[in-house]
Design a protein around this motif. Structure first.
Motif, PDB file in Angstrom:
ATOM      1  N   MET A 112       0.839  -1.189   0.000  1.00 50.53           N
ATOM      2  CA  MET A 112       0.000   0.000   0.000  1.00 50.53           C
ATOM      3  C   MET A 112       0.881   1.248   0.000  1.00 50.53           C
ATOM      4  SD  MET A 112      -2.728   1.142   2.826  1.00 50.53           S
ATOM      5  CE  MET A 112      -3.970   2.265   2.326  1.00 50.53           C
ATOM      6  N   ASP A 113       0.489   2.237  -0.765  1.00 50.35           N
ATOM      7  CA  ASP A 113       1.234   3.481  -0.877  1.00 50.35           C
ATOM      8  C   ASP A 113       0.660   4.490   0.115  1.00 50.35           C
ATOM      9  OD1 ASP A 113       3.086   5.271  -1.885  1.00 50.35           O
ATOM     10  OD2 ASP A 113       1.771   5.935  -3.510  1.00 50.35           O
ATOM     11  N   LEU A 114       1.345   4.679   1.244  1.00 45.42           N
ATOM     12  CA  LEU A 114       0.866   5.595   2.274  1.00 45.42           C
ATOM     13  C   LEU A 114       1.045   7.037   1.835  1.00 45.42           C
ATOM     14  CD1 LEU A 114       2.131   4.121   5.675  1.00 45.42           C
ATOM     15  CD2 LEU A 114      -0.169   4.103   4.751  1.00 45.42           C
ATOM     16  N   LYS A 115       0.147   7.873   2.320  1.00 44.30           N
ATOM     17  CA  LYS A 115       0.225   9.309   2.088  1.00 44.30           C
ATOM     18  C   LYS A 115       0.216   9.994   3.444  1.00 44.30           C
ATOM     19  CE  LYS A 115      -2.014   9.631  -2.398  1.00 44.30           C
ATOM     20  NZ  LYS A 115      -2.409   8.388  -2.912  1.00 44.30           N
ATOM     21  N   SER A 116       0.773  11.191   3.502  1.00 43.98           N
ATOM     22  CA  SER A 116       0.739  11.962   4.737  1.00 43.98           C
ATOM     23  C   SER A 116      -0.690  12.382   5.043  1.00 43.98           C
ATOM     24  CB  SER A 116       1.621  13.208   4.621  1.00 43.98           C
ATOM     25  OG  SER A 116       2.972  12.842   4.563  1.00 43.98           O
ATOM     26  N   LEU A 117      -0.974  12.472   6.316  1.00 41.20           N
ATOM     27  CA  LEU A 117      -2.296  12.895   6.761  1.00 41.20           C
ATOM     28  C   LEU A 117      -2.314  14.399   7.010  1.00 41.20           C
ATOM     29  CD1 LEU A 117      -2.951  10.098   9.417  1.00 41.20           C
ATOM     30  CD2 LEU A 117      -3.963  10.263   7.139  1.00 41.20           C
ATOM     31  N   THR A 118      -3.482  15.000   6.805  1.00 45.90           N
ATOM     32  CA  THR A 118      -3.646  16.400   7.190  1.00 45.90           C
ATOM     33  C   THR A 118      -3.702  16.448   8.710  1.00 45.90           C
ATOM     34  OG1 THR A 118      -6.057  16.314   7.251  1.00 45.90           O
ATOM     35  CG2 THR A 118      -5.035  16.867   5.117  1.00 45.90           C
ATOM     36  N   LYS A 119      -3.630  17.637   9.272  1.00 45.31           N
ATOM     37  CA  LYS A 119      -3.674  17.787  10.728  1.00 45.31           C
ATOM     38  C   LYS A 119      -4.985  17.217  11.285  1.00 45.31           C
ATOM     39  CE  LYS A 119      -3.066  21.132  14.416  1.00 45.31           C
ATOM     40  NZ  LYS A 119      -2.802  22.518  14.789  1.00 45.31           N
ATOM     41  N   ALA A 120      -6.105  17.505  10.643  1.00 46.27           N
ATOM     42  CA  ALA A 120      -7.406  17.002  11.103  1.00 46.27           C
ATOM     43  C   ALA A 120      -7.480  15.482  11.000  1.00 46.27           C
ATOM     44  CB  ALA A 120      -8.538  17.642  10.296  1.00 46.27           C
ATOM     45  N   GLU A 121      -6.977  14.927   9.890  1.00 47.23           N
ATOM     46  CA  GLU A 121      -6.978  13.478   9.713  1.00 47.23           C
ATOM     47  C   GLU A 121      -6.117  12.796  10.766  1.00 47.23           C
ATOM     48  OE1 GLU A 121      -7.498  13.573   4.830  1.00 47.23           O
ATOM     49  OE2 GLU A 121      -5.514  13.285   5.711  1.00 47.23           O
ATOM     50  N   GLU A 122      -4.947  13.369  11.020  1.00 47.60           N
ATOM     51  CA  GLU A 122      -4.056  12.772  12.007  1.00 47.60           C
ATOM     52  C   GLU A 122      -4.651  12.846  13.411  1.00 47.60           C
ATOM     53  OE1 GLU A 122       0.558  12.831  13.514  1.00 47.60           O
ATOM     54  OE2 GLU A 122       0.080  13.748  11.597  1.00 47.60           O
ATOM     55  N   GLN A 123      -5.325  13.936  13.711  1.00 47.10           N
ATOM     56  CA  GLN A 123      -5.964  14.092  15.016  1.00 47.10           C
ATOM     57  C   GLN A 123      -7.006  12.986  15.235  1.00 47.10           C
ATOM     58  OE1 GLN A 123      -7.756  17.983  15.357  1.00 47.10           O
ATOM     59  NE2 GLN A 123      -7.509  18.020  17.568  1.00 47.10           N
ATOM     60  N   ILE A 124      -7.777  12.705  14.224  1.00 46.71           N
ATOM     61  CA  ILE A 124      -8.793  11.656  14.330  1.00 46.71           C
ATOM     62  C   ILE A 124      -8.139  10.278  14.358  1.00 46.71           C
ATOM     63  CG2 ILE A 124     -10.707  10.546  13.084  1.00 46.71           C
ATOM     64  CD1 ILE A 124     -11.700  13.425  12.485  1.00 46.71           C
ATOM     65  N   MET A 125      -7.086  10.078  13.573  1.00 49.79           N
ATOM     66  CA  MET A 125      -6.385   8.787  13.609  1.00 49.79           C
ATOM     67  C   MET A 125      -5.782   8.535  14.987  1.00 49.79           C
ATOM     68  SD  MET A 125      -6.818   6.923  10.980  1.00 49.79           S
ATOM     69  CE  MET A 125      -5.737   5.632  11.582  1.00 49.79           C
ATOM     70  N   GLN A 126      -5.234   9.559  15.614  1.00 49.90           N
ATOM     71  CA  GLN A 126      -4.666   9.385  16.961  1.00 49.90           C
ATOM     72  C   GLN A 126      -5.740   8.867  17.922  1.00 49.90           C
ATOM     73  OE1 GLN A 126      -1.554   9.473  17.869  1.00 49.90           O
ATOM     74  NE2 GLN A 126      -0.585  10.531  16.170  1.00 49.90           N
ATOM     75  N   ILE A 127      -6.940   9.379  17.782  1.00 50.04           N
ATOM     76  CA  ILE A 127      -8.056   8.942  18.638  1.00 50.04           C
ATOM     77  C   ILE A 127      -8.431   7.496  18.321  1.00 50.04           C
ATOM     78  CG2 ILE A 127     -10.511   9.299  19.151  1.00 50.04           C
ATOM     79  CD1 ILE A 127      -9.927  12.359  18.730  1.00 50.04           C
ATOM     80  N   ILE A 128      -8.524   7.163  17.046  1.00 51.24           N
ATOM     81  CA  ILE A 128      -8.888   5.797  16.651  1.00 51.24           C
ATOM     82  C   ILE A 128      -7.818   4.806  17.093  1.00 51.24           C
ATOM     83  CG2 ILE A 128      -9.329   4.272  14.681  1.00 51.24           C
ATOM     84  CD1 ILE A 128     -10.708   6.678  13.334  1.00 51.24           C
ATOM     85  N   TRP A 129      -6.541   5.169  16.937  1.00 53.17           N
ATOM     86  CA  TRP A 129      -5.470   4.289  17.408  1.00 53.17           C
ATOM     87  C   TRP A 129      -5.581   4.075  18.918  1.00 53.17           C
ATOM     88  CZ3 TRP A 129      -1.896   7.551  13.951  1.00 53.17           C
ATOM     89  CH2 TRP A 129      -1.742   6.946  12.699  1.00 53.17           C
ATOM     90  N   LYS A 130      -5.915   5.129  19.634  1.00 55.44           N
ATOM     91  CA  LYS A 130      -6.048   5.036  21.090  1.00 55.44           C
ATOM     92  C   LYS A 130      -7.233   4.142  21.482  1.00 55.44           C
ATOM     93  CE  LYS A 130      -7.315   7.939  25.007  1.00 55.44           C
ATOM     94  NZ  LYS A 130      -7.778   9.279  25.367  1.00 55.44           N
ATOM     95  N   LEU A 131      -8.367   4.347  20.843  1.00 63.84           N
ATOM     96  CA  LEU A 131      -9.585   3.612  21.199  1.00 63.84           C
ATOM     97  C   LEU A 131      -9.660   2.222  20.566  1.00 63.84           C
ATOM     98  CD1 LEU A 131     -12.232   6.493  20.908  1.00 63.84           C
ATOM     99  CD2 LEU A 131     -11.098   5.652  22.976  1.00 63.84           C
TER     100      LEU A 131
END
Length: 128
Positions: free
Chosen positions: A1-20
């Motif tokens: 898979m070809d990863l792309k950088s996340l926007t600040k908003a996307e990363e903020q939500i991903m941090q929450i999903i990774w945590k939960l």
């Protein structure tokens, strides 16, 4: 898979999903402190994250339960590799020197960083 950088908003939500580990939109919304984004904003960002391959979902009743499709470790490795390649010519010593100068580290602090990096590299080599 070809990863792309996340926007600040996307990363903020991903941090929450990774945590939960899994979450519906209301769970994500509850994790925000202070001014909370709109429910629809989170839902829209989740759609984008799913299109980018960062999350997947399954239906539970009328709700979508989102789970990470990419681990935090995978994304961290991607971001670190990008940083190293784009700003330091792929050189870890150049990057360490930059951070040492920028953070006014003394020689013992720098030695600790390098020893820790060496330990981590040995761990990775032992896995492979």
């Amino acid at each position: 898979m070809d990863l792309k950088s996340l926007t600040k908003a996307e990363e903020q939500i991903m941090q929450i999903i990774w945590k939960l580990r899994e979450a519906i939109v209301k769970d994500i919304l509850a994790e925000f402190e202070g001014t909370k984004p709109a429910y629809t904003t989170i839902a829209t960002v989740l759609i984008v994250l799913e299109k980018k391959g960062f999350v997947s979902h399954r239906k539970i009743g009328n709700s979508k339960l989102f789970t990470p499709a990419i681990s935090k470790a995978e994304y961290t490795k991607f971001q670190f590799s990008s940083l190293l390649g784009n700003y330091f010519g792929g050189s870890f010593p150049k990057m360490a020197s930059f951070f040492a100068l920028e953070n006014d580290m003394d020689i013992s602090d720098l030695e600790k960083v390098l020893k820790e990096a060496e330990k981590e590299m040995k761990k990775d080599q032992e896995k492979n």
